[in-house]
Design a protein around this motif. Sequence first.
Motif, short mmCIF file in Angstrom:
data_model
loop_
_atom_site.label_atom_id
_atom_site.label_comp_id
_atom_site.label_asym_id
_atom_site.label_seq_id
_atom_site.Cartn_x
_atom_site.Cartn_y
_atom_site.Cartn_z
N LEU A 606 -9.19 -5.08 -2.82
CA LEU A 606 -9.33 -4.30 -1.59
C LEU A 606 -10.13 -5.06 -0.55
O LEU A 606 -9.85 -4.94 0.66
CB LEU A 606 -10.01 -2.96 -1.90
CG LEU A 606 -9.18 -1.93 -2.69
CD1 LEU A 606 -10.03 -0.74 -3.08
CD2 LEU A 606 -7.98 -1.48 -1.87
N SER A 608 -10.02 -8.12 -0.05
CA SER A 608 -9.25 -9.32 0.32
C SER A 608 -9.93 -10.60 -0.12
O SER A 608 -9.77 -11.65 0.50
CB SER A 608 -8.99 -9.36 1.84
OG SER A 608 -8.26 -8.23 2.24
N GLN A 611 -6.41 -12.44 -5.00
CA GLN A 611 -5.00 -12.10 -4.99
C GLN A 611 -4.66 -11.31 -6.26
O GLN A 611 -5.48 -11.15 -7.17
CB GLN A 611 -4.15 -13.37 -4.91
CG GLN A 611 -4.45 -14.23 -3.71
CD GLN A 611 -4.09 -13.57 -2.40
OE1 GLN A 611 -3.14 -12.79 -2.34
NE2 GLN A 611 -4.84 -13.86 -1.34
N ALA A 640 -11.52 -0.53 2.99
CA ALA A 640 -10.08 -0.83 2.98
C ALA A 640 -9.34 0.04 1.97
O ALA A 640 -8.32 -0.38 1.43
CB ALA A 640 -9.87 -2.31 2.66
N ASP A 642 -7.53 2.49 2.42
CA ASP A 642 -6.19 2.87 2.87
C ASP A 642 -5.12 1.93 2.35
O ASP A 642 -3.93 2.27 2.36
CB ASP A 642 -6.13 2.88 4.41
CG ASP A 642 -7.01 3.98 5.00
OD1 ASP A 642 -7.30 4.95 4.27
OD2 ASP A 642 -7.42 3.86 6.17
N ARG A 643 -5.52 0.76 1.89
CA ARG A 643 -4.56 -0.19 1.33
C ARG A 643 -4.20 0.14 -0.11
O ARG A 643 -3.28 -0.47 -0.66
CB ARG A 643 -5.12 -1.61 1.38
CG ARG A 643 -5.36 -2.15 2.78
CD ARG A 643 -5.96 -3.53 2.73
NE ARG A 643 -5.21 -4.40 1.85
CZ ARG A 643 -5.72 -5.42 1.17
NH1 ARG A 643 -7.02 -5.65 1.26
NH2 ARG A 643 -4.98 -6.18 0.40
N LEU A 644 -4.89 1.07 -0.73
CA LEU A 644 -4.67 1.35 -2.14
C LEU A 644 -3.26 1.86 -2.43
O LEU A 644 -2.63 1.41 -3.40
CB LEU A 644 -5.73 2.35 -2.64
CG LEU A 644 -5.82 2.54 -4.15
CD1 LEU A 644 -6.06 1.21 -4.85
CD2 LEU A 644 -6.92 3.53 -4.50
N ILE A 646 -0.57 1.11 -0.91
CA ILE A 646 0.32 -0.05 -0.80
C ILE A 646 0.21 -0.92 -2.05
O ILE A 646 1.20 -1.44 -2.56
CB ILE A 646 -0.03 -0.85 0.47
CG1 ILE A 646 0.09 0.04 1.71
CG2 ILE A 646 0.87 -2.07 0.59
CD1 ILE A 646 -0.35 -0.64 2.98
N ILE A 647 -1.01 -1.08 -2.55
CA ILE A 647 -1.21 -1.87 -3.77
C ILE A 647 -0.49 -1.22 -4.95
O ILE A 647 0.15 -1.89 -5.76
CB ILE A 647 -2.71 -2.03 -4.04
CG1 ILE A 647 -3.36 -2.88 -2.94
CG2 ILE A 647 -2.95 -2.65 -5.40
CD1 ILE A 647 -4.87 -2.97 -3.05
N ASP A 649 2.15 0.75 -4.83
CA ASP A 649 3.59 0.57 -4.66
C ASP A 649 4.02 -0.83 -5.09
O ASP A 649 5.07 -1.00 -5.71
CB ASP A 649 3.98 0.80 -3.20
CG ASP A 649 3.80 2.26 -2.78
OD1 ASP A 649 3.77 3.13 -3.68
OD2 ASP A 649 3.70 2.52 -1.57
N ARG A 672 -4.36 11.41 -2.20
CA ARG A 672 -4.05 10.23 -1.41
C ARG A 672 -3.24 9.19 -2.18
O ARG A 672 -2.58 8.36 -1.58
CB ARG A 672 -5.36 9.57 -0.94
CG ARG A 672 -6.21 10.43 -0.02
CD ARG A 672 -7.48 9.70 0.34
NE ARG A 672 -8.37 10.51 1.16
CZ ARG A 672 -9.58 10.13 1.58
NH1 ARG A 672 -10.03 8.93 1.22
NH2 ARG A 672 -10.32 10.92 2.32
#
Length: 732
Positions: A606, A608, A611, A640, A642-644, A646-647, A649, A672
């Motif tokens: 999260l 960044s 990887q 961050a 809100d990126r969870l 997407i991760i 998916d 969420r």
Amino acid sequence: MSGAGSVGNDVDIDLGALFASLRRHWLFIVVGALVLAALAWLFCLLATPKYRAETRILIEMRESIFTRPNGETAADRPVLNQEGVKSQVEVVTSSDLLKKVSDKLKLGDTDEFGRPSLVSRALAALRLKPDPTQISHEEYVLREMRDHLQVYSVPDSRVIVVQFSSEDPALAAKASNAIADEYITLQRAAKLQSTDDATGWLEPEIADLTKRVKEAEAKVANYRASSDLLVGENDSPIATQQLSEITSELSRVRANRASSEARAASIRRALETGAPLDTVPDIVSSGLMQRLREREIQLNAQIADLSTSLLDGHPRIRALRSQLTDLNQQIRAEGRKILESLENEASISRMRETELTREMNTMKAQAARAGDQEVELRALQREATAQRELLETYLTRYREAASRTGRNYLPVDARIFSRADTPAEPYFPKTLPIVGATFFAGLLLLSIFVLLRELFSGRAMRPVEGVVREPASEIQMPVADAPVGPSPERAEAEEKASPRTVHPARPAASVETIQQIYDSYTTLGEDVPENPHSVHAIASRLIELGMTRGLVVSPEGDDGSAASVHLTRELADRKLRSILIDMTGTGAISRAMLDGKEAAGITDLLASEKQFTDVIHSDHYSDAHVIPLGLADPERAMRAVDRLPIILDALEAAYDIVIVECGPSSAENVKRLIGAATQVVLSVVDPDDNAVALSALDLDENGLDDVLILMGAEPDVPTPPGDGRPDPRVAL
């Protein structure tokens, strides 16, 4: 999800039945393709043929060695590169050039370019194409010309191809050649304009430079006269030459003085020591000394002759000896005279040296002043020389430009080496290629249509051999007012009396209901084959529902989170690609899977800082994978969050099922993370724990009523028969 799909679905595509439909409908496919080919053939018959003519232009330098100044050849001039050739392509398609060609050929009066066709008017009426009546007639003609014109450069060459298409083959050839000719004319006019501009600019510049050259040369002459910088031999100032001559004379005088002093010293030494003077070179070279020396020799000879017959006291011998003594005195006196002469010569040389030294110092000062003045003079001369050379260059260029303009010799750096001829065959439509391509395209499209229809109808599906669907887990739940912890007989009686089938995922509204579910299946003993809330049952339920994401809520902290590890390993044992994401806050369960080691995990991802390949680790005790809590700053990672989704998916694209251990998280945070195929699981260890009841109520109040209850770590309760799996807390 490959694994889930293999268990949850019992049909597969029957390729044999799918392609057998092509054999059954071959007549439909062939006839349909023939109909499409016939329509294409009819279109070719009705379409207006179009002809295309082509003119080729070569970009090259057309100058000759005989027309360039100073023998410059065309090879010495720069050649256009690919960017320059592409720029010339844009010149060919410019509006000014096309307008001149249109006016020359009167294309605006033709039906093809001057008036819109019926199809164009129909498209304009349907607002599928701009209305031609809204623009000027000239602009419309230009637009049509550009639609029929194609100009491009041949790769790896300086050749420009001009292609023009038209319904009239003669017009296509005329337009193509006219565009090329107009391009050559435009280039010649541009060169003429450039030459005229050059001569117009050079005339006043030459006049101004002539005036400046005169002024510069006058400054040089005036400065030389005012500074008395007279030039002698070798274009050097006279003061410098005089200084050089005085220096040479001074060197010569010093050498003479040194020589005179040396000779005088040698004579003086001989006189003082009484040494024979005939050993001194200056005395030997004297004529008088040579005669005296000869006389001395004669006297010595006479004395020697008489000594043989006379005694030393003889008057004759005494007279000769007296003469010899006299002669020696004369020799020494002559030596002193020569010494005085040399000393006088040395004194004169010293005086001459002193005078020359004074003159040299004077000339040095004059030469220094002359050097400074010469520097200024050279600066003025350089300025005059630069102005003169620039004037000569301008005069040469001006004469060249004027002669070219007067003789009208302005070669264009391009030539037409292939002119267009009237085409005999149209390039459109090509009947055979169009009909053939339409026929084969019809075969392909109709075959795809038959295959899709067969596939969507279900006739091409067949059952999968060897797959047994697991039945849905259902429990008989007592009514809400039943007492807590009923006996097996009471539960069986209520089951027969008024059973109520409840989905196993729906949680109770209170801790009492959870306790009822718990007690119902911990007191049945051997009557129930398997606990529907065990890890094994929950894993089967997730596979049956086809879920790709499981969100585990553990209100009791790490005790409840331990069941997530066992659930993930259970899914991995069933040959599913499963991964566990540790978001408990303590990271205890992921450390258990990694033998207590801490590693990069979800917080690093999260933030960044890492990887995916850096945060995914293998479980040391199964084929499952795990993403630990991580080593990054939690506060930075939560910024961050809100990126969870997407991760998750992205992980679902690589894994069959993703288990997210949320710990004692709230329902709002869990919502969420819900995706397309997500199942919420409530992990319970002690149903009497108040935190379990609060979490169940929170999930229910937030609309998460389809929740599976996982009791994979029951305290002090024997494992139901048929399970045989160890307590997950013990495994951890």
